[in-house]
Design an enzyme around this catalytic site. Sequence first.
Site: not given
Ligand code: GUN
Length: 285
Positions: A53, A97, A120
Amino acid sequence: MSAQIIDGNALSASIREQLAQRSAALAARGVTPCLAVILAGEDAASAVYVRNKVAACEKAGMRSIRDVYAADVKPETVLARIEALNADPAVHGILVQLPLPKQFDAAAVLEAIAPEKDVDGFHAENVGALMQGTPRFIPCTPYGVMKMLESRGVKLKGAEVVIVGRSNIVGKPMAMLLLAQSATVTVCHSQTRDLAFHTRRADVLVAAVGRARMITGDMIKPGATVIDVGINRGEDGKLCGDVDFASAKEVAGLITPVPGGVGPMTITMLLANTIEAAERAARGE
Ligand code: GUN
């Protein structure tokens, strides 16, 4: 018969070109879109996702902040950091995350993020907005899946769509987005009695369970569109999806590969949401 591939890398590249133009327009106004990513703990997969990311932001000419905490970090420390990022006008998006270490109340952490920076789309307020059909931010993975379906003109109105997996991150928001397009949506999960009965009826099948190659060709309706959200390590050590690609591609009409399918789209839509947040902030919204 062999299915056509929906190439997530190619679609991502074309969307990222459009995003680069929006980013350049912001830069001309002195605004650099900035995403802050918080990682707590040592989950190996999470560390890779966060690295990807942050790298994608940099490649797109955006700013990123990466805050990494040990697995035993106190929740107060992370909450205080989120508060500081909420208050910083140079930060447009904040992402924590998941999963978080066990001492955390994940919902409380997500709720601490300012809703207008919740790229998100996991804050309760944003989940509610999505459910009401007026989303502020669409969660990145389901957003990417919708873009993939749109790119191939997959008909959703009245279509039988079966989602396997009911997570807050993928399954539930995916169901809301597909309902908004007038699909007939079935959500299956670990307690579903006869999974194959449902999947065989699906015009569009979305697999988001996290179990390597569990959806096999015999569970797919001939000509169906198959979207594989899974990223697993198979017994052979190779990266694979929730769909058994080899048998599924002989039955499906359209299919997404792993890697190179939904994965790159998720990151692209995260960039899109961050740019959207920066544009709204620049407009004073
Ligand atoms: N863990 C697995 N997928 C995601 C996501 O799209 N966003 C976040 N913040 N954590 C994750």
